[in-house]
Design a protein around this motif. Structure first.
Motif, PDB file in Angstrom:
ATOM      1  N   ASN A 125      54.627  84.896  57.342  1.00 37.30           N
ATOM      2  CA  ASN A 125      54.144  85.199  55.994  1.00 37.30           C
ATOM      3  C   ASN A 125      54.638  86.583  55.594  1.00 37.30           C
ATOM      4  OD1 ASN A 125      52.171  87.106  57.051  1.00 37.30           O
ATOM      5  ND2 ASN A 125      50.929  85.348  57.577  1.00 37.30           N
ATOM      6  N   GLU A 126      54.410  86.928  54.366  1.00 40.59           N
ATOM      7  CA  GLU A 126      54.799  88.233  53.829  1.00 40.59           C
ATOM      8  C   GLU A 126      53.524  89.040  53.615  1.00 40.59           C
ATOM      9  OE1 GLU A 126      56.620  90.025  49.654  1.00 40.59           O
ATOM     10  OE2 GLU A 126      57.236  88.039  50.311  1.00 40.59           O
ATOM     11  N   ILE A 127      53.558  90.307  54.009  1.00 43.75           N
ATOM     12  CA  ILE A 127      52.418  91.193  53.794  1.00 43.75           C
ATOM     13  C   ILE A 127      52.904  92.390  52.987  1.00 43.75           C
ATOM     14  CG2 ILE A 127      50.654  92.651  54.855  1.00 43.75           C
ATOM     15  CD1 ILE A 127      50.862  90.834  57.353  1.00 43.75           C
ATOM     16  N   ASN A 128      52.220  92.659  51.893  1.00 41.85           N
ATOM     17  CA  ASN A 128      52.513  93.829  51.069  1.00 41.85           C
ATOM     18  C   ASN A 128      51.285  94.727  51.068  1.00 41.85           C
ATOM     19  OD1 ASN A 128      55.216  93.227  49.826  1.00 41.85           O
ATOM     20  ND2 ASN A 128      54.104  91.383  49.274  1.00 41.85           N
ATOM     21  N   ILE A 129      51.500  96.007  51.291  1.00 47.09           N
ATOM     22  CA  ILE A 129      50.413  96.984  51.330  1.00 47.09           C
ATOM     23  C   ILE A 129      50.714  98.012  50.243  1.00 47.09           C
ATOM     24  CG2 ILE A 129      49.155  98.633  52.768  1.00 47.09           C
ATOM     25  CD1 ILE A 129      50.667  97.115  55.190  1.00 47.09           C
ATOM     26  N   TYR A 130      49.752  98.236  49.353  1.00 45.82           N
ATOM     27  CA  TYR A 130      49.952  99.155  48.236  1.00 45.82           C
ATOM     28  C   TYR A 130      48.597  99.579  47.688  1.00 45.82           C
ATOM     29  CZ  TYR A 130      49.279  94.751  45.702  1.00 45.82           C
ATOM     30  OH  TYR A 130      48.776  93.549  45.248  1.00 45.82           O
ATOM     31  N   ASP A 131      48.547 100.798  47.190  1.00 45.48           N
ATOM     32  CA  ASP A 131      47.289 101.350  46.666  1.00 45.48           C
ATOM     33  C   ASP A 131      46.151 101.046  47.640  1.00 45.48           C
ATOM     34  OD1 ASP A 131      48.673 102.305  44.444  1.00 45.48           O
ATOM     35  OD2 ASP A 131      48.189 100.562  43.221  1.00 45.48           O
ATOM     36  N   ASP A 132      45.108 100.387  47.175  1.00 42.81           N
ATOM     37  CA  ASP A 132      43.979 100.018  48.036  1.00 42.81           C
ATOM     38  C   ASP A 132      43.976  98.516  48.310  1.00 42.81           C
ATOM     39  OD1 ASP A 132      43.306  99.188  45.466  1.00 42.81           O
ATOM     40  OD2 ASP A 132      41.233  99.882  45.585  1.00 42.81           O
ATOM     41  N   LYS A 133      45.180  97.915  48.354  1.00 42.80           N
ATOM     42  CA  LYS A 133      45.295  96.458  48.473  1.00 42.80           C
ATOM     43  C   LYS A 133      46.221  96.036  49.607  1.00 42.80           C
ATOM     44  CE  LYS A 133      44.801  95.971  43.476  1.00 42.80           C
ATOM     45  NZ  LYS A 133      45.504  95.607  42.241  1.00 42.80           N
ATOM     46  N   VAL A 134      45.920  94.871  50.145  1.00 43.13           N
ATOM     47  CA  VAL A 134      46.792  94.202  51.109  1.00 43.13           C
ATOM     48  C   VAL A 134      46.952  92.774  50.606  1.00 43.13           C
ATOM     49  CG1 VAL A 134      47.067  93.408  53.493  1.00 43.13           C
ATOM     50  CG2 VAL A 134      45.946  95.612  53.039  1.00 43.13           C
ATOM     51  N   SER A 135      48.189  92.373  50.345  1.00 46.28           N
ATOM     52  CA  SER A 135      48.410  90.991  49.916  1.00 46.28           C
ATOM     53  C   SER A 135      49.134  90.252  51.035  1.00 46.28           C
ATOM     54  CB  SER A 135      49.193  90.930  48.604  1.00 46.28           C
ATOM     55  OG  SER A 135      50.576  91.037  48.816  1.00 46.28           O
ATOM     56  N   ILE A 136      48.674  89.050  51.299  1.00 43.25           N
ATOM     57  CA  ILE A 136      49.258  88.215  52.347  1.00 43.25           C
ATOM     58  C   ILE A 136      49.671  86.903  51.694  1.00 43.25           C
ATOM     59  CG2 ILE A 136      48.889  87.073  54.574  1.00 43.25           C
ATOM     60  CD1 ILE A 136      46.533  89.111  54.984  1.00 43.25           C
ATOM     61  N   ILE A 137      50.959  86.588  51.803  1.00 39.77           N
ATOM     62  CA  ILE A 137      51.499  85.388  51.171  1.00 39.77           C
ATOM     63  C   ILE A 137      52.092  84.467  52.228  1.00 39.77           C
ATOM     64  CG2 ILE A 137      53.227  84.477  49.565  1.00 39.77           C
ATOM     65  CD1 ILE A 137      53.158  87.186  48.132  1.00 39.77           C
ATOM     66  N   SER A 138      51.677  83.208  52.196  1.00 34.45           N
ATOM     67  CA  SER A 138      52.307  82.184  53.007  1.00 34.45           C
ATOM     68  C   SER A 138      53.201  81.387  52.061  1.00 34.45           C
ATOM     69  CB  SER A 138      51.263  81.279  53.670  1.00 34.45           C
ATOM     70  OG  SER A 138      51.930  80.247  54.368  1.00 34.45           O
ATOM     71  N   HIS A 139      54.472  81.750  52.021  1.00 31.26           N
ATOM     72  CA  HIS A 139      55.409  81.105  51.091  1.00 31.26           C
ATOM     73  C   HIS A 139      55.538  79.611  51.354  1.00 31.26           C
ATOM     74  CE1 HIS A 139      56.768  84.741  49.079  1.00 31.26           C
ATOM     75  NE2 HIS A 139      56.773  85.326  50.257  1.00 31.26           N
ATOM     76  N   SER A 140      55.585  79.234  52.628  1.00 35.20           N
ATOM     77  CA  SER A 140      55.774  77.817  52.939  1.00 35.20           C
ATOM     78  C   SER A 140      54.556  76.978  52.559  1.00 35.20           C
ATOM     79  CB  SER A 140      56.112  77.630  54.421  1.00 35.20           C
ATOM     80  OG  SER A 140      55.090  78.180  55.216  1.00 35.20           O
ATOM     81  N   ASP A 141      53.372  77.574  52.548  1.00 31.35           N
ATOM     82  CA  ASP A 141      52.155  76.866  52.158  1.00 31.35           C
ATOM     83  C   ASP A 141      51.815  77.038  50.684  1.00 31.35           C
ATOM     84  OD1 ASP A 141      51.649  75.976  54.808  1.00 31.35           O
ATOM     85  OD2 ASP A 141      50.784  77.937  55.282  1.00 31.35           O
ATOM     86  N   GLY A 142      52.478  77.989  50.010  1.00 29.70           N
ATOM     87  CA  GLY A 142      52.203  78.227  48.596  1.00 29.70           C
ATOM     88  C   GLY A 142      50.823  78.804  48.335  1.00 29.70           C
ATOM     89  N   ILE A 143      50.340  79.627  49.278  1.00 28.18           N
ATOM     90  CA  ILE A 143      49.020  80.244  49.104  1.00 28.18           C
ATOM     91  C   ILE A 143      49.085  81.723  49.459  1.00 28.18           C
ATOM     92  CG2 ILE A 143      47.680  78.144  49.551  1.00 28.18           C
ATOM     93  CD1 ILE A 143      47.134  79.318  52.380  1.00 28.18           C
ATOM     94  N   GLY A 144      48.102  82.471  48.974  1.00 27.72           N
ATOM     95  CA  GLY A 144      48.030  83.879  49.314  1.00 27.72           C
ATOM     96  C   GLY A 144      46.685  84.461  48.970  1.00 27.72           C
ATOM     97  N   VAL A 145      46.446  85.661  49.478  1.00 30.43           N
ATOM     98  CA  VAL A 145      45.195  86.362  49.231  1.00 30.43           C
ATOM     99  C   VAL A 145      45.492  87.843  49.030  1.00 30.43           C
ATOM    100  CG1 VAL A 145      44.698  86.723  51.697  1.00 30.43           C
ATOM    101  CG2 VAL A 145      42.831  86.729  50.066  1.00 30.43           C
ATOM    102  N   ILE A 146      44.764  88.470  48.127  1.00 29.94           N
ATOM    103  CA  ILE A 146      44.811  89.918  47.971  1.00 29.94           C
ATOM    104  C   ILE A 146      43.448  90.451  48.384  1.00 29.94           C
ATOM    105  CG2 ILE A 146      44.997  91.880  46.380  1.00 29.94           C
ATOM    106  CD1 ILE A 146      46.939  90.239  44.707  1.00 29.94           C
TER     107      ILE A 146
END
Length: 171
Positions: A125-146
């Motif tokens: 999956n892809e993890i992006n960290i910025y400001d006070d947030k962490v976003s996790i994206i599962s591209h193959s599943d088409g889902i994510g959470v911030i």
């Protein structure tokens, strides 16, 4: 019964409720806020949220997964928006053709990237960290959470920075 009496009752009720409302605010200001996203439009909304950052963007990813799935048509547009906003990205990417391309275009696209072996350190999956947030994206599943919480983001930033230093050595 006058309008003034009615307004006075509303103010009294609000005054009585204020301590409870303030305690809820206090409780939820430290409770991580989580938003779940689904499908192509949801993942695009997640990526657009990273463009609101006031800090640099820290990213773990196998960029080939992102560019081969739901967002393949969106990524070039995203990179243009990121560059136009002059958002600097520090990335740890799995080695691959797309990752090499992103590394080569590093400075012009506001990016510092280190590549690590896919076989030893695979990212699903892809993890992006910025400001006070962490976003996790599962591209193959088409889902994510911030996840929005300063303590969670700060810890993830520390872990990323530790790994970023190591990635320099591994590459």
């Amino acid at each position: 019964y006058s309008l003034i009496d009615s307004q006075h009752e509303k103010y009294s009720a609000l005054e009585k409720a204020l301590p409870e409302l303030l305690s809820l605010n206090s409780k939820y200001s430290v409770t991580p806020q989580m938003r779940v996203f689904e499908g192509k439009n949801g993942l695009i909304r997640m990526m657009e949220d990273t463009l609101t950052t006031k800090t640099e963007l820290l990213c773990w990813a196998d960029v080939s997964l992102a560019s081969e799935t739901l967002l393949r048509d969106y990524y070039p547009e995203y990179v243009k928006k990121k560059v136009a906003s002059k958002i600097w990205l520090k990335g740890i990417f799995n080695y691959g053709k797309k990752a090499l391309e992103y590394k080569r275009k590093g400075t012009e696209e506001y990016r510092e990237v280190y590549l690590i072996p896919n076989d030893k350190f695979p990212f699903k999956n892809e993890i992006n960290i910025y400001d006070d947030k962490v976003s996790i994206i599962s591209h193959s599943d088409g889902i994510g959470v911030i996840i929005q919480n300063q303590a969670v983001a700060d810890t993830q930033k520390s872990i990323f920075e530790f790994a970023f230093e190591y990635a320099k050595e591994v590459e």
